[in-house]
Design a protein around this motif. Structure first.
Motif, PDB file in Angstrom:
ATOM      1  N   LEU A   1      -9.718  13.597  -0.515  1.00 36.50           N
ATOM      2  CA  LEU A   1      -8.599  12.770  -0.981  1.00 36.50           C
ATOM      3  C   LEU A   1      -7.350  13.012  -0.135  1.00 36.50           C
ATOM      4  CD1 LEU A   1      -9.050  13.144  -4.853  1.00 36.50           C
ATOM      5  CD2 LEU A   1      -9.591  11.151  -3.429  1.00 36.50           C
ATOM      6  N   LEU A   2      -7.143  14.256   0.275  1.00 32.10           N
ATOM      7  CA  LEU A   2      -5.988  14.579   1.109  1.00 32.10           C
ATOM      8  C   LEU A   2      -6.094  13.892   2.469  1.00 32.10           C
ATOM      9  CD1 LEU A   2      -3.386  16.250   1.330  1.00 32.10           C
ATOM     10  CD2 LEU A   2      -4.776  18.135   2.237  1.00 32.10           C
TER      11      LEU A   2
ATOM     12  N   ARG B   1      -5.435  10.205   2.049  1.00 30.22           N
ATOM     13  CA  ARG B   1      -4.013   9.917   1.856  1.00 30.22           C
ATOM     14  C   ARG B   1      -3.249  10.008   3.181  1.00 30.22           C
ATOM     15  NH1 ARG B   1      -0.557   9.478  -2.279  1.00 30.22           N
ATOM     16  NH2 ARG B   1       1.623  10.116  -1.978  1.00 30.22           N
TER      17      ARG B   1
ATOM     18  N   ARG C   1      -4.580   9.381   5.984  1.00 31.02           N
ATOM     19  CA  ARG C   1      -5.239   8.444   6.884  1.00 31.02           C
ATOM     20  C   ARG C   1      -5.824   9.136   8.122  1.00 31.02           C
ATOM     21  NH1 ARG C   1      -1.080   3.212   6.790  1.00 31.02           N
ATOM     22  NH2 ARG C   1      -1.130   2.935   4.510  1.00 31.02           N
TER      23      ARG C   1
END
Length: 256
Positions: A172-173, A176, A178
């Motif tokens: 997820l990091l 986020r 990209r």
């Protein structure tokens, strides 16, 4: 009190489970990959969309050897009781899939859900069965120590849950920010990667994490040094997760 598992029984459980999974993957290979482009990219696949005899023999042997080694190491830290038989079966199942997952992810950068998810689900069921057997056994033999036989399985389940959360957070990091990060297959594989070392010792998942990252770093340095990749290029992380897992299973408890 339940009879202790003999070395022969431990070896039989893990190696037979490994061979069974390898046979299942070979028989169902086109269905498990479910990708014509991926099948074409895999070297060693014959006209029937199945791995050749040589590839199958090598990958099956890799799984059997890993299962054999795990059968020597794991029982010493699990306790050699009947509650540990399901755990040894889980070790064998994952060992049987290891060579195949390593080969597939290296070639097409994908960890097929149809391999990872069934193996993970089966391992979870086996760990839960071990908890039930351990609790039942200890309730009858020593009520004051009711959870002792279930401890390795419980620790493994906690290790799997922690590994899933950690890899999911990384994915997820990266999303986020990209940037290239953990793939979905890596996140799903993290469950069993945390479970198996965790069943042997609480510190073994940390060894798995350390080894897989060192292995990936060596891979990147080699790829950049030979001109095969540039800094920041994506690499298949599944093989390094497998290396870390089995290093932690075979050597981790001894080091700790």
């Amino acid at each position: 009190m339940s009879e202790p598992l003999s070395l022969v029984a431990s070896l039989s459980i893990t190696v037979i489970a490994s061979l069974a999974v390898s046979a299942w993957i070979w028989l169902r290979f086109p269905h498990l990959i479910d990708d014509e482009a991926g099948l074409r990219l895999l070297r060693g696949v014959n006209s029937m969309d199945r791995p050749s005899g040589l590839v199958t023999a090598v990958l099956t042997s890799v799984g059997a050897v890993i299962a054999w080694l795990a059968a020597f190491i794991a029982p010493s830290f699990l306790g050699r009781t009947g509650a540990d038989a399901p755990l040894l079966a889980a070790f064998g199942l994952f060992a049987g899939a290891t060579g195949w997952l390593f080969w597939i992810d290296t070639a097409i950068r994908r960890l097929p859900n149809r391999i990872v998810l069934p193996i993970t689900f089966a391992a979870l069921v086996l760990f839960v069965v071990s908890v039930v057997i351990g609790v039942t056994r200890d309730t009858g033999d020593a009520p004051g120590m009711w959870a002792a036989g279930a401890t390795p399985a419980i620790h493994g389940l906690l290790g799997g849950f922690a590994a899933l959360l950690f890899f999911l957070l990384l994915a997820l990091l990266a999303l986020r920010m990209r940037r290239t990060g953990m793939g979905g297959g890596d996140v799903k594989l993290a469950v069993i990667v945390g479970m198996l070392p965790g069943a042997l010792s609480l510190g073994s998942p940390l060894i798995a994490l350390l080894v897989m990252n060192v292995s990936a770093l060596v891979h990147v340095l080699w790829a950049v040094g030979t001109g095969r990749a540039r800094w920041g290029s994506a690499i298949p992380f599944g093989p390094h997760m497998l290396i870390g897992t089995w290093t932690a299973v075979i050597a981790g408890p001894l080091l700790l």
